[in-house]
Design a protein around this motif. Structure first.
Motif, PDB file in Angstrom:
ATOM      1  N   LYS A   1     -14.034  -0.681  -6.689  1.00 35.61           N
ATOM      2  CA  LYS A   1     -14.687  -1.967  -6.838  1.00 35.61           C
ATOM      3  C   LYS A   1     -14.553  -2.465  -8.276  1.00 35.61           C
ATOM      4  O   LYS A   1     -14.461  -3.658  -8.509  1.00 35.61           O
ATOM      5  N   SER A   2     -14.546  -1.550  -9.243  1.00 42.94           N
ATOM      6  CA  SER A   2     -14.454  -1.965 -10.648  1.00 42.94           C
ATOM      7  C   SER A   2     -13.082  -2.570 -10.976  1.00 42.94           C
ATOM      8  O   SER A   2     -12.921  -3.176 -12.032  1.00 42.94           O
ATOM      9  N   ASP A   3     -12.101  -2.422 -10.089  1.00 38.53           N
ATOM     10  CA  ASP A   3     -10.787  -3.037 -10.299  1.00 38.53           C
ATOM     11  C   ASP A   3     -10.758  -4.505  -9.885  1.00 38.53           C
ATOM     12  O   ASP A   3      -9.765  -5.198 -10.126  1.00 38.53           O
ATOM     13  N   SER A   4     -11.835  -4.988  -9.261  1.00 39.36           N
ATOM     14  CA  SER A   4     -11.897  -6.400  -8.887  1.00 39.36           C
ATOM     15  C   SER A   4     -11.878  -7.256 -10.148  1.00 39.36           C
ATOM     16  O   SER A   4     -12.646  -7.021 -11.073  1.00 39.36           O
ATOM     17  N   ASP A   5     -10.963  -8.232 -10.200  1.00 43.15           N
ATOM     18  CA  ASP A   5     -10.825  -9.100 -11.374  1.00 43.15           C
ATOM     19  C   ASP A   5      -9.679 -10.065 -11.121  1.00 43.15           C
ATOM     20  O   ASP A   5      -9.040 -10.039 -10.077  1.00 43.15           O
ATOM     21  N   THR A   6      -9.412 -10.907 -12.108  1.00 47.57           N
ATOM     22  CA  THR A   6      -8.247 -11.778 -12.062  1.00 47.57           C
ATOM     23  C   THR A   6      -7.133 -11.121 -12.862  1.00 47.57           C
ATOM     24  O   THR A   6      -7.342 -10.697 -13.995  1.00 47.57           O
ATOM     25  N   TYR A   7      -5.961 -11.027 -12.264  1.00 48.21           N
ATOM     26  CA  TYR A   7      -4.792 -10.439 -12.901  1.00 48.21           C
ATOM     27  C   TYR A   7      -3.759 -11.535 -13.121  1.00 48.21           C
ATOM     28  O   TYR A   7      -3.707 -12.515 -12.369  1.00 48.21           O
ATOM     29  N   SER A   8      -2.949 -11.368 -14.166  1.00 47.89           N
ATOM     30  CA  SER A   8      -1.924 -12.375 -14.438  1.00 47.89           C
ATOM     31  C   SER A   8      -0.626 -11.721 -14.868  1.00 47.89           C
ATOM     32  O   SER A   8      -0.607 -10.620 -15.406  1.00 47.89           O
ATOM     33  N   ARG A  17      -1.246 -16.154 -11.627  1.00 50.83           N
ATOM     34  CA  ARG A  17      -2.536 -15.458 -11.559  1.00 50.83           C
ATOM     35  C   ARG A  17      -2.915 -15.170 -10.122  1.00 50.83           C
ATOM     36  O   ARG A  17      -2.597 -15.941  -9.228  1.00 50.83           O
ATOM     37  N   ALA A  18      -3.618 -14.080  -9.966  1.00 54.81           N
ATOM     38  CA  ALA A  18      -4.146 -13.715  -8.653  1.00 54.81           C
ATOM     39  C   ALA A  18      -5.489 -13.025  -8.842  1.00 54.81           C
ATOM     40  O   ALA A  18      -5.693 -12.308  -9.820  1.00 54.81           O
ATOM     41  N   LYS A  19      -6.374 -13.250  -7.894  1.00 55.26           N
ATOM     42  CA  LYS A  19      -7.685 -12.616  -7.927  1.00 55.26           C
ATOM     43  C   LYS A  19      -7.666 -11.448  -6.948  1.00 55.26           C
ATOM     44  O   LYS A  19      -7.284 -11.607  -5.786  1.00 55.26           O
ATOM     45  N   LEU A  20      -8.073 -10.279  -7.423  1.00 51.98           N
ATOM     46  CA  LEU A  20      -8.159  -9.086  -6.584  1.00 51.98           C
ATOM     47  C   LEU A  20      -9.625  -8.790  -6.311  1.00 51.98           C
ATOM     48  O   LEU A  20     -10.424  -8.658  -7.239  1.00 51.98           O
ATOM     49  N   THR A  21      -9.964  -8.708  -5.032  1.00 54.69           N
ATOM     50  CA  THR A  21     -11.312  -8.341  -4.623  1.00 54.69           C
ATOM     51  C   THR A  21     -11.215  -7.043  -3.838  1.00 54.69           C
ATOM     52  O   THR A  21     -10.526  -6.980  -2.822  1.00 54.69           O
ATOM     53  N   VAL A  22     -11.874  -5.996  -4.324  1.00 57.84           N
ATOM     54  CA  VAL A  22     -11.848  -4.698  -3.663  1.00 57.84           C
ATOM     55  C   VAL A  22     -13.160  -4.526  -2.905  1.00 57.84           C
ATOM     56  O   VAL A  22     -14.236  -4.618  -3.488  1.00 57.84           O
ATOM     57  N   GLN A  23     -13.055  -4.282  -1.608  1.00 52.61           N
ATOM     58  CA  GLN A  23     -14.237  -4.075  -0.779  1.00 52.61           C
ATOM     59  C   GLN A  23     -14.519  -2.581  -0.692  1.00 52.61           C
ATOM     60  O   GLN A  23     -13.639  -1.796  -0.327  1.00 52.61           O
ATOM     61  N   GLU A  24     -15.731  -2.218  -1.056  1.00 49.98           N
ATOM     62  CA  GLU A  24     -16.115  -0.797  -1.023  1.00 49.98           C
ATOM     63  C   GLU A  24     -16.256  -0.334   0.417  1.00 49.98           C
ATOM     64  O   GLU A  24     -16.781  -1.052   1.262  1.00 49.98           O
ATOM     65  N   THR A  25     -15.795   0.873   0.674  1.00 52.89           N
ATOM     66  CA  THR A  25     -16.014   1.468   1.990  1.00 52.89           C
ATOM     67  C   THR A  25     -17.413   2.075   1.994  1.00 52.89           C
ATOM     68  O   THR A  25     -17.860   2.636   0.992  1.00 52.89           O
TER      69      THR A  25
END
Length: 93
Positions: A1-8, A17-25
């Motif tokens: 989840k801590s990897d969720s952010d905007t990457y470029s 740019r892309a936004k990454l949203t990590v969903q916790e299991t």
């Protein structure tokens, strides 16, 4: 989840740019608690196994949250969580 952010990706004159949203299991029980019987004055160890290492665990007796003391000891290593109850009495049932 801590990897969720905007990457470029930057090439100098342009950026993508892309936004990454990590969903916790969710944390699940791989092995649930088992019923135990003990003689008064003995020590009992209750163990369960979780699907994620280090998941926060709260131990309860009925509706009462338990805290570490001379009576109760909590251990958690990897996915295994343990409650040790010392000097069990009939009121511990």
């Amino acid at each position: 989840k801590s990897d969720s952010d905007t990457y470029s990706c930057d090439i100098g004159d342009a950026q993508s740019r892309a936004k990454l949203t990590v969903q916790e299991t969710p944390v699940l029980f791989k092995q649930e608690l088992q019923n135990e019987e003990a003689k008064e004055g003995k020590q009992v160890r209750l163990t369960c196994e979780l699907s994620k290492p280090g998941a926060p665990v709260k131990w309860m007796k009925g509706d009462t949250v338990l805290y570490a003391s001379e009576k109760y000891e909590f251990k958690q290593q990897g996915t295994v969580a343990e409650l040790i109850i010392r000097d069990v009495k009939s009121v511990d049932a």
